[in-house]
Motif scaffolding. Structure first.
Motif, PDB file in Angstrom:
ATOM      1  N   PHE A  82      10.201  -9.288   4.685  1.00 19.83           N
ATOM      2  CA  PHE A  82      10.497  -7.857   4.814  1.00 19.83           C
ATOM      3  C   PHE A  82      11.399  -7.602   6.013  1.00 19.83           C
ATOM      4  O   PHE A  82      12.372  -6.846   5.932  1.00 19.83           O
ATOM      5  CB  PHE A  82       9.196  -7.075   4.938  1.00 19.83           C
ATOM      6  N   ARG A 140      11.361  -3.522  -3.023  1.00 17.18           N
ATOM      7  CA  ARG A 140      10.446  -4.658  -3.055  1.00 17.18           C
ATOM      8  C   ARG A 140      10.046  -4.970  -4.492  1.00 17.18           C
ATOM      9  O   ARG A 140       9.841  -4.071  -5.305  1.00 17.18           O
ATOM     10  CB  ARG A 140       9.200  -4.383  -2.205  1.00 17.18           C
ATOM     11  N   GLN A 160       4.901  -2.134   4.233  1.00 12.50           N
ATOM     12  CA  GLN A 160       5.967  -1.996   3.247  1.00 12.50           C
ATOM     13  C   GLN A 160       5.694  -0.903   2.217  1.00 12.50           C
ATOM     14  O   GLN A 160       6.448  -0.750   1.253  1.00 12.50           O
ATOM     15  CB  GLN A 160       6.140  -3.316   2.495  1.00 12.50           C
TER      16      GLN A 160
END
Length: 231
Positions: free
Chosen positions: A43, A65, A87
């Motif tokens: 990430f 993602r 995230q």
């Protein structure tokens, strides 16, 4: 005998231009950073790659993602919930996101010298794009993360390139013009194939300044090359 004309590059340019004319799009270069990250290391590289791509004038960057395939209880047992929470604001990638981009930078952790299962499952759902030639001529690039220094970073990126080639994409790596990958005074990731980081056996090591710089450079390079292809 004179130098050969780069017909492949010309064809890629014509394909992208034709696609833009059909879509009625402007000159904005759309770069997608599509990644999977369990604990957050990939990430962080993805954020850096997006930052690098976004520094190119006219580039519009999307950070997405790849869908998770593991249930929450399994992620919790693996100690991944904190990384997942960081995230949570990143939109989940769709196959349509790939089709709508001019250049795509993929990020995946290493699993036994190959991409992770989540990324593999996502890519296996893109057969429709292949059938239509939807990714033909687009720029593709890959970055990765592993637990150890020799944990399969290069094989992960190189084996990922097979997917890009089957889709007819133009593969872009991380050339030695990024001099950070030649550092000898510390352990660092990155190679000519793409940016990478080393998480450590317990995952406590975070991407270093050099590794993040490599991801930024890779993102910038992808955006610049994509821009040239459609100029």
């Amino acid at each position: 005998m004179g130098a050969e004309f780069p017909w492949g590059i010309m064809q890629s340019s014509l394909i992208l231009l034709k696609r833009r004319e059909e879509d009625g799009r402007d000159s904005t270069v759309k770069i997608l950073v599509a990644y999977y990250s369990m604990y957050g290391h990939v990430f962080r590289l993805a954020q850096a790659a997006a930052e690098g791509a976004g520094s190119v004038a006219g580039a519009e960057v999307l950070l997405r993602r790849v869908p998770e395939t593991l249930p929450a209880e399994v992620l919790e047992k693996m100690g991944a919930m904190e990384g997942q929470k960081r995230q949570s604001q990143v939109p989940v990638c769709t196959v349509g996101d790939l089709a709508g981009a001019d250049g795509i930078i993929f990020g995946t952790p290493t699993r036994f010298g190959n991409m992770c299962g989540q990324m593999r499952q996502f890519l296996d759902a893109t057969g429709g794009l292949w059938a239509k030639g939807a990714l033909l001529g687009k720029v593709g690039s890959v970055f990765t993360s592993s637990n150890t220094q020799h944990g399969g970073q290069e094989t992960t990126i190189l084996s990922f390139h097979l997917y890009l080639l089957h889709q007819g994409m133009v593969v872009v790596g991380l050339p030695y013009s990024f001099q950070g990958q030649s550092a000898m005074d510390e352990i660092v990731g990155c190679s000519p194939y793409g940016a990478s980081t080393i998480a450590g056996a317990d995952g406590s090591r975070q991407p270093s300044a050099i590794e993040l710089a490599g991801a930024r450079y890779q993102g910038l390079r992808v955006a610049e090359i994509t821009k040239k292809l459609i100029a």
